[in-house]
Design a protein around this motif. Sequence first.
Motif, PDB file in Angstrom:
ATOM      1  N   THR A  20       0.941  -1.707   0.205  1.00 53.44           N
ATOM      2  CA  THR A  20      -0.242  -0.179   0.145  1.00 53.44           C
ATOM      3  C   THR A  20       0.725   1.013  -0.101  1.00 53.44           C
ATOM      4  O   THR A  20       0.222   1.828  -0.870  1.00 53.44           O
ATOM      5  CB  THR A  20      -1.139   0.229   1.451  1.00 53.44           C
ATOM      6  N   ALA A  21       1.963   1.816   0.946  1.00 57.30           N
ATOM      7  CA  ALA A  21       2.532   2.326   1.131  1.00 57.30           C
ATOM      8  C   ALA A  21       3.557   2.277  -0.698  1.00 57.30           C
ATOM      9  O   ALA A  21       3.765   2.996  -1.183  1.00 57.30           O
ATOM     10  CB  ALA A  21       4.328   2.256   1.743  1.00 57.30           C
ATOM     11  N   ALA A  22       4.169   1.236  -0.755  1.00 59.04           N
ATOM     12  CA  ALA A  22       4.039   1.401  -2.349  1.00 59.04           C
ATOM     13  C   ALA A  22       3.828   2.374  -3.502  1.00 59.04           C
ATOM     14  O   ALA A  22       3.853   3.018  -4.131  1.00 59.04           O
ATOM     15  CB  ALA A  22       5.493   0.367  -3.154  1.00 59.04           C
ATOM     16  N   MET A  23       2.274   1.975  -3.158  1.00 67.75           N
ATOM     17  CA  MET A  23       0.900   2.204  -4.365  1.00 67.75           C
ATOM     18  C   MET A  23       0.524   3.778  -4.228  1.00 67.75           C
ATOM     19  O   MET A  23       0.858   4.172  -5.496  1.00 67.75           O
ATOM     20  CB  MET A  23      -0.384   1.218  -3.877  1.00 67.75           C
ATOM     21  N   LEU A  24       0.711   4.093  -2.668  1.00 67.23           N
ATOM     22  CA  LEU A  24       1.098   5.496  -2.484  1.00 67.23           C
ATOM     23  C   LEU A  24       1.203   6.557  -3.625  1.00 67.23           C
ATOM     24  O   LEU A  24       1.151   7.332  -3.836  1.00 67.23           O
ATOM     25  CB  LEU A  24       0.760   5.516  -0.809  1.00 67.23           C
ATOM     26  N   PRO A  53       2.863   8.121   2.671  1.00 61.02           N
ATOM     27  CA  PRO A  53       2.988   7.303   3.612  1.00 61.02           C
ATOM     28  C   PRO A  53       3.592   7.592   4.754  1.00 61.02           C
ATOM     29  O   PRO A  53       4.565   8.314   5.331  1.00 61.02           O
ATOM     30  CB  PRO A  53       3.807   5.928   2.541  1.00 61.02           C
ATOM     31  N   ILE A  54       2.908   7.475   5.437  1.00 63.88           N
ATOM     32  CA  ILE A  54       3.393   7.616   7.342  1.00 63.88           C
ATOM     33  C   ILE A  54       2.776   6.096   7.707  1.00 63.88           C
ATOM     34  O   ILE A  54       1.848   5.692   8.214  1.00 63.88           O
ATOM     35  CB  ILE A  54       1.879   8.533   7.821  1.00 63.88           C
ATOM     36  N   THR A 100       8.787   8.393   3.268  1.00 61.09           N
ATOM     37  CA  THR A 100       7.652   8.170   4.270  1.00 61.09           C
ATOM     38  C   THR A 100       8.538   8.389   5.198  1.00 61.09           C
ATOM     39  O   THR A 100       9.157   7.628   5.184  1.00 61.09           O
ATOM     40  CB  THR A 100       8.315   6.159   4.051  1.00 61.09           C
ATOM     41  N   VAL A 101       6.978   8.039   6.082  1.00 56.64           N
ATOM     42  CA  VAL A 101       7.087   8.519   7.843  1.00 56.64           C
ATOM     43  C   VAL A 101       7.578   7.350   8.115  1.00 56.64           C
ATOM     44  O   VAL A 101       5.936   6.063   7.823  1.00 56.64           O
ATOM     45  CB  VAL A 101       6.796   9.506   7.964  1.00 56.64           C
TER      46      VAL A 101
END
Length: 259
Positions: free
Chosen positions: A114-118, A125-126, A164-165
């Motif tokens: 999901t983070a990669a998709m964002l 992404p956080i 990313t955080v």
Amino acid sequence: MKKRPIVVGNWKMELSHKAELELIRALKNMLKGVPIKSEVVVCPSYPSLPAIAEALKKNSKIAVGAQNVFLEEKGAYTGQVSVLDIKPFVNWSLVGHSEVRAAAGVTDDIVVKTAAMLRGHNINPIVCIGESEEERRSEQTVTKIRTQVASLIEGLDRTSLVQTVIAYEPIWAIGSGQTPDPDDVAQIVLLIRRQLTDRYDQELAERVRIIYGGSVTPENAGHYVGGPNADGLLIGGASLHPQKFMEIIQAVDSAFGEA
Ligand code: PEP
């Protein structure tokens, strides 16, 4: 490049639409004319995203984030919310908050995808990680964090990692009034940076912002940030009170020097 601290407010499902609008108005007024060093992000409920984004249009001090997003962009996924729905309104999204992991069976693998998709949609992404009460008691904290960070490192490229955080949120500290010793948080921050250094290098490890979340108040906020500790905070309950949220932002700012 100097790292900017970040303070994120997660409003969860605590307020009505009207109350969310009142909260953002109050926050905007409080921040007016006040120099702020921290990047400030608020994460309202999904239905309020358009109105909150509109209310903040001319306010560069507060950014908008989603509280979650579904991995798939489109399809037969009843009740889920696509990145395409949030994209016009947000620059940020929480991913893998422990309440989402628990309610929706979200795994580390789904979190990192999901983070990669964002990132593919230019949304930062956080990513929330952290140990449960049970894992803490059985001294599994380090193993848990290492595993979650390893999955992030494996699934995100260098550029995405920098955007990313990483939010370290011990699950037992969320909404409970219980808080970890700030030195323990500093140890976890160090652990994560070492893992990033081992895989990449110190430059990357220093650039990734690692924040703390869990029962933060204006009184304890300053203990968890600055120096070897976290680069910011993720706030639940206290972010619903403009005065408290403002005091937390100021505590973070002073831990990082003047604005
Ligand atoms: C959270 O939900 O991420 C959180 C940190 O909540 P609280 O500040 O209320 O513990």
